[in-house]
Scaffold this motif. Structure first.
Motif, mmCIF file in Angstrom:
data_model
loop_
_atom_site.group_PDB
_atom_site.id
_atom_site.type_symbol
_atom_site.label_atom_id
_atom_site.label_comp_id
_atom_site.label_asym_id
_atom_site.label_seq_id
_atom_site.Cartn_x
_atom_site.Cartn_y
_atom_site.Cartn_z
ATOM 1 N N HIS A 1 0.794 -1.229 0.000
ATOM 2 C CA HIS A 1 0.000 0.000 0.000
ATOM 3 C C HIS A 1 0.826 1.278 0.000
ATOM 4 O O HIS A 1 0.379 2.299 -0.516
ATOM 5 C CB HIS A 1 -0.913 0.024 1.239
ATOM 6 N N HIS A 2 2.013 1.234 0.601
ATOM 7 C CA HIS A 2 2.770 2.465 0.804
ATOM 8 C C HIS A 2 4.197 2.278 0.286
ATOM 9 O O HIS A 2 5.078 1.763 0.990
ATOM 10 C CB HIS A 2 2.778 2.837 2.286
ATOM 11 N N VAL A 3 4.419 2.705 -0.944
ATOM 12 C CA VAL A 3 5.713 2.530 -1.606
ATOM 13 C C VAL A 3 6.190 3.899 -2.079
ATOM 14 O O VAL A 3 5.446 4.628 -2.751
ATOM 15 C CB VAL A 3 5.613 1.560 -2.804
ATOM 16 N N TYR A 4 7.434 4.222 -1.748
ATOM 17 C CA TYR A 4 7.936 5.574 -1.978
ATOM 18 C C TYR A 4 9.265 5.544 -2.731
ATOM 19 O O TYR A 4 10.007 4.556 -2.695
ATOM 20 C CB TYR A 4 8.135 6.291 -0.640
ATOM 21 N N THR A 5 9.565 6.664 -3.391
ATOM 22 C CA THR A 5 10.867 6.832 -4.039
ATOM 23 C C THR A 5 11.683 7.850 -3.252
ATOM 24 O O THR A 5 11.133 8.766 -2.638
ATOM 25 C CB THR A 5 10.708 7.320 -5.487
ATOM 26 N N GLY A 6 12.996 7.678 -3.279
ATOM 27 C CA GLY A 6 13.876 8.574 -2.538
ATOM 28 C C GLY A 6 15.037 9.068 -3.373
ATOM 29 O O GLY A 6 15.377 8.497 -4.413
ATOM 30 N N HIS B 1 9.974 14.067 -6.589
ATOM 31 C CA HIS B 1 8.827 13.562 -7.329
ATOM 32 C C HIS B 1 7.662 13.382 -6.358
ATOM 33 O O HIS B 1 7.455 12.307 -5.792
ATOM 34 C CB HIS B 1 9.165 12.227 -8.007
ATOM 35 N N PRO B 2 6.886 14.443 -6.134
ATOM 36 C CA PRO B 2 5.807 14.413 -5.140
ATOM 37 C C PRO B 2 4.837 13.254 -5.305
ATOM 38 O O PRO B 2 4.379 12.679 -4.316
ATOM 39 C CB PRO B 2 5.112 15.763 -5.343
ATOM 40 N N SER C 1 4.316 10.891 -1.892
ATOM 41 C CA SER C 1 3.168 11.250 -1.070
ATOM 42 C C SER C 1 2.456 9.995 -0.572
ATOM 43 O O SER C 1 2.586 8.914 -1.150
ATOM 44 C CB SER C 1 2.195 12.131 -1.860
ATOM 45 N N THR C 2 1.703 10.161 0.505
ATOM 46 C CA THR C 2 0.961 9.056 1.106
ATOM 47 C C THR C 2 -0.507 9.163 0.725
ATOM 48 O O THR C 2 -1.118 10.229 0.865
ATOM 49 C CB THR C 2 1.098 9.077 2.635
ATOM 50 N N TYR C 3 -1.065 8.033 0.251
ATOM 51 C CA TYR C 3 -2.440 7.985 -0.197
ATOM 52 C C TYR C 3 -3.266 7.073 0.703
ATOM 53 O O TYR C 3 -2.758 6.090 1.244
ATOM 54 C CB TYR C 3 -2.515 7.475 -1.645
ATOM 55 N N CYS C 4 -4.518 7.392 0.840
ATOM 56 C CA CYS C 4 -5.426 6.518 1.578
ATOM 57 C C CYS C 4 -5.528 5.185 0.836
ATOM 58 O O CYS C 4 -5.839 5.158 -0.361
ATOM 59 C CB CYS C 4 -6.808 7.161 1.689
#
Length: 331
Positions: A276-281, A285-286, A290-293
């Motif tokens: 559900h919660h995968v991010y780039t670092g 790149h917003p 960003s975190t989504y429901c």
């Protein structure tokens, strides 16, 4: 063949189990046989202190927009050829530990700078676990939260005490290949996986993971599918995963930097596997930071680099204001 002397001692902190003669230092550099016991030569000393956004650890689901007093020492018990902090972790000049920071001062300094948390970071705090644990105990007395940024290379017994004193951890899962860990980290992946499972299943420590993607070494579709399937199966869909970009460093300076497209591909694969919660670092790149429901898709927390805006997240309840879905984490 190793010939132990009468005063040889074995370090029981990490899987390397360094056997040290009097005066000899371990693989990590800072642990040494004093002649009577294994001591941490960096206790109460640091290479430097900074106040960082919590997002820089990176921790995205742990008191967003707060700040952490961050510090580290010297050395590391991992042998990563791609180390992004080699000027600290591979440094063998004890004099670099020039700043005195006794555990009693850590909490006071964090409070002075209005930090909510203290982060043991920059080099791996596992090798200075006694220093980190003592500091954490004092920080907790002042109501501060504690964070470990670590590779997780530790034996089961010291692991219990270390993570019992941590409120959050970001653990590097550097690849999903035994060969990669052996060749590029001089370590055994199984100990890392054991630590991740232990933290998730046996502690109250909030867990996030980071994987540094290195072109041609650990970024194949096959490996990324295996990695994210393991996370989903063993840890669940809600453990945040950060894919960060490699930049040429230490002994892998001949490799190219990770292109943004590789991070986007990895994120898409992870989401396809149910995370559900995968991010780039390490990129701006917003959309992918960003975190989504997870239920209605509303933007709950918007990020660009370390700039964070709380959008539709009710921090009092940790829920989406649109659909009241509970977001995993601590807010």
């Amino acid at each position: 063949m190793f010939q132990p002397s009468p005063n040889t001692l074995e370090c029981s902190l990490c899987p390397r189990r360094c056997r040290l003669r009097p005066g000899q230092r371990g693989f990590c550099f800072i642990r040494q046989n004093s002649g009577e016991e294994i001591v941490n030569t960096s206790f109460g000393l640091t290479t430097g202190v900074a106040v960082d956004p919590i997002e820089k650890k990176p921790l995205y689901h742990f008191y967003p927009k707060s700040h952490a007093l961050s510090f580290g020492t010297l050395g590391c018990n991992m042998g990563c050829l791609f180390c992004q902090n080699s000027h600290i972790s591979k440094n063998r000049e004890a004099g670099v530990l020039g700043a005195s920071l006794p555990p009693q001062k850590v909490g006071a300094l964090a409070t002075y700078y209005n930090c909510k948390c203290v982060a043991f970071t920059y080099n791996d705090p596992i090798i200075w676990s006694d220093y980190a644990v003592k500091s954490a105990e004092i920080c907790h007395e002042s109501g501060l939260k504690t964070i470990a940024v670590t590779a997780g290379y530790i034996l089961p017994e010291p692991r219990k005490e270390f993570f019992a004193h941590m409120d959050a951890a970001n653990i590097d899962l550097k690849a999903f290949s035994s060969h990669f860990y052996q060749k590029y980290c001089q370590a055994d992946i199984n100990h890392i996986l054991d630590t991740i499972l232990y933290v998730k299943n046996n502690t109250n420590c909030w867990l996030e993971l980071t994987t540094l993607l290195i072109p041609g070494l650990n970024d194949s579709d096959q490996e990324l599918i295996a990695l994210t399937q393991w996370i989903h199966k063993e840890l669940g869909a809600d453990v945040p995963l950060h894919f960060s970009a490699f930049h040429p460093a230490y002994r892998l300076k001949d490799l190219p930097s990770t292109p943004p497209q590789t991070l986007f591909k990895a994120r898409a694969i992870a989401i396809a596997q149910g995370l559900h919660h995968v991010y780039t670092g390490n990129i701006a790149h917003p959309e992918s930071q960003s975190t989504y429901c997870p239920k209605c898709g509303t933007v709950l927390i918007e990020r660009s680099w370390n700039k964070t805006d709380l959008k539709e997240l009710d921090t009092a309840t940790g829920t989406c204001r649109k659909c009241t879905c509970k977001l995993s984490g601590l807010f």
